[in-house]
Scaffold this active site. Structure first.
Site, PDB file in Angstrom:
ATOM      1  N   CYS A  86       0.718  -1.280   0.079  1.00 45.03           N
ATOM      2  CA  CYS A  86      -0.100   0.039  -0.022  1.00 45.03           C
ATOM      3  C   CYS A  86       0.709   1.231   0.113  1.00 45.03           C
ATOM      4  CB  CYS A  86      -0.966  -0.018   1.409  1.00 45.03           C
ATOM      5  SG  CYS A  86      -2.378   1.055   1.009  1.00 45.03           S
ATOM      6  N   HIS A 192      -3.774  -5.528   1.024  1.00 46.62           N
ATOM      7  CA  HIS A 192      -2.900  -5.800   2.394  1.00 46.62           C
ATOM      8  C   HIS A 192      -3.025  -7.337   2.527  1.00 46.62           C
ATOM      9  CE1 HIS A 192      -2.244  -1.801   4.102  1.00 46.62           C
ATOM     10  NE2 HIS A 192      -3.319  -1.385   3.059  1.00 46.62           N
ATOM     11  N   GLU A 194      -1.299  -8.843   4.896  1.00 46.69           N
ATOM     12  CA  GLU A 194      -1.128  -8.997   6.331  1.00 46.69           C
ATOM     13  C   GLU A 194      -2.309  -9.027   6.952  1.00 46.69           C
ATOM     14  OE1 GLU A 194      -0.480  -6.321   4.563  1.00 46.69           O
ATOM     15  OE2 GLU A 194      -0.669  -4.387   5.991  1.00 46.69           O
TER      16      GLU A 194
END
Lengths: 218, 82
Positions: A86, A192, A194
């Protein structure tokens, strides 16, 4: 596995990615404040998501002048592996470590939702992902990937596009959600991974992406 | 002392959704004579020198190193003595 996560003023996903890498993958995570430099050669450097320097001037524009980035440039030159997520992707393009730029979403709206990512078959990282479509969260206002025609053609020809969006949420050219350099050592992506690793969240597709990136390290 | 007045806009080849949205609003108001609109940035930089050519050179350098992303943006500036 040693990982350096660089924290800029305004980074807000540094702990998220660091915690996942440490808890799920057992990585030795070192958080590097942007004013610090590092001389060690970790297995991976992560530029996390967030709003470095408040996104002032342009997203990612100020971060490239942080002392920590001098270490990142040196690390890249030695063939180090870098993941920008990002805002980290925006920083990688501003720093010239990846081509192109990230523009305001075509809708001019901040978009925060799950999207489907399609791994691109001719990319060294993506081709190791066996699942044809991955559900991964995005959360950004400036995620429309732009590059000139020649650069886009080079990305296509050299297999440097890692993921495309199944349904383009932001106006990215060629539906690009993430790219890498030719060696697939420097990776930048707007989604994202994660945020989609812990089973309690109900989505573990992000783990397939991190597995593919980290597999090369073991 | 000089002041550099810098205008930065997206390149013509880059879609400017903000400009398009404002243009549409003007058209909705009946201002169909307005044919195009681009939204950009305006910056003022004070430069502590009395040498215009030095001020010009520095303004250009600042634009190209930091203030402008030449992948997507174009710029023009004037320097004026304060």
């Amino acid at each position: 596995m040693k990982v350096n996560v660089v924290t800029f003023p305004g980074s807000n996903c540094d702990q998220d990615v660091g915690t996942i890498l440490s808890n799920v993958y057992g990585a030795d995570v070192n958080y590097v404040w942007h004013r610090e430099q590092f001389n060690d050669l970790p297995d991976l450097v992560v530029l996390p998501g967030g709003f470095s320097f408040g996104d002032y001037l342009r997203t990612g524009a100020m971060a490239k002048f942080s002392p920590a980035m001098e270490s990142v440039f040196a690390y890249a030159k030695k063939g180090g592996r870098i993941l920008g997520i990002c805002n980290g992707f925006q920083i990688l393009t501003e720093a010239g470590l990846l081509p192109g730029a990230l523009l305001h979403n075509r809708s001019l709206k901040y978009v925060c939702k799950d999207v489907n990512l399609l791994p691109v078959a001719n990319n060294k990282i993506a081709k190791t992902i066996r699942q044809p479509s991955l559900k991964i969260p995005i959360a950004h206002g400036e995620g429309a990937y732009y590059a000139d025609k020649e650069t886009l053609q080079t990305l296509e020809d050299e297999g440097n596009i890692v993921f495309r969006y199944e349904e383009n949420p932001n106006g990215s050219l060629h539906d690009i959600a993430g790219i890498s350099d030719k060696a697939a050592k420097i990776i930048g992506m707007m989604p994202h991974p994660e945020r989609a690793v812990n089973p309690y969240i109900g989505n573990e597709d992000g783990k397939l992406i991190l597995d593919a990136i980290l597999e090369k390290l073991s | 002392m000089f002041i550099a007045k810098i205008n930065i806009t997206l390149k013509d080849s880059v879609l400017d959704p903000q400009g398009q949205t404002v243009l549409r609003a003007l058209h909705d108001q009946g201002k169909s004579i307005v044919s195009d609109l681009r939204v950009g940035k305006y910056l003022e930089v004070k430069i502590n020198t009395d040498d215009k050519s030095e001020a010009d050179a520095l303004a250009k350098e600042l634009c190209e190193s930091t203030l402008v992303n030449q992948v997507i943006e174009t710029y023009r500036f004037v320097t004026e003595k304060l």
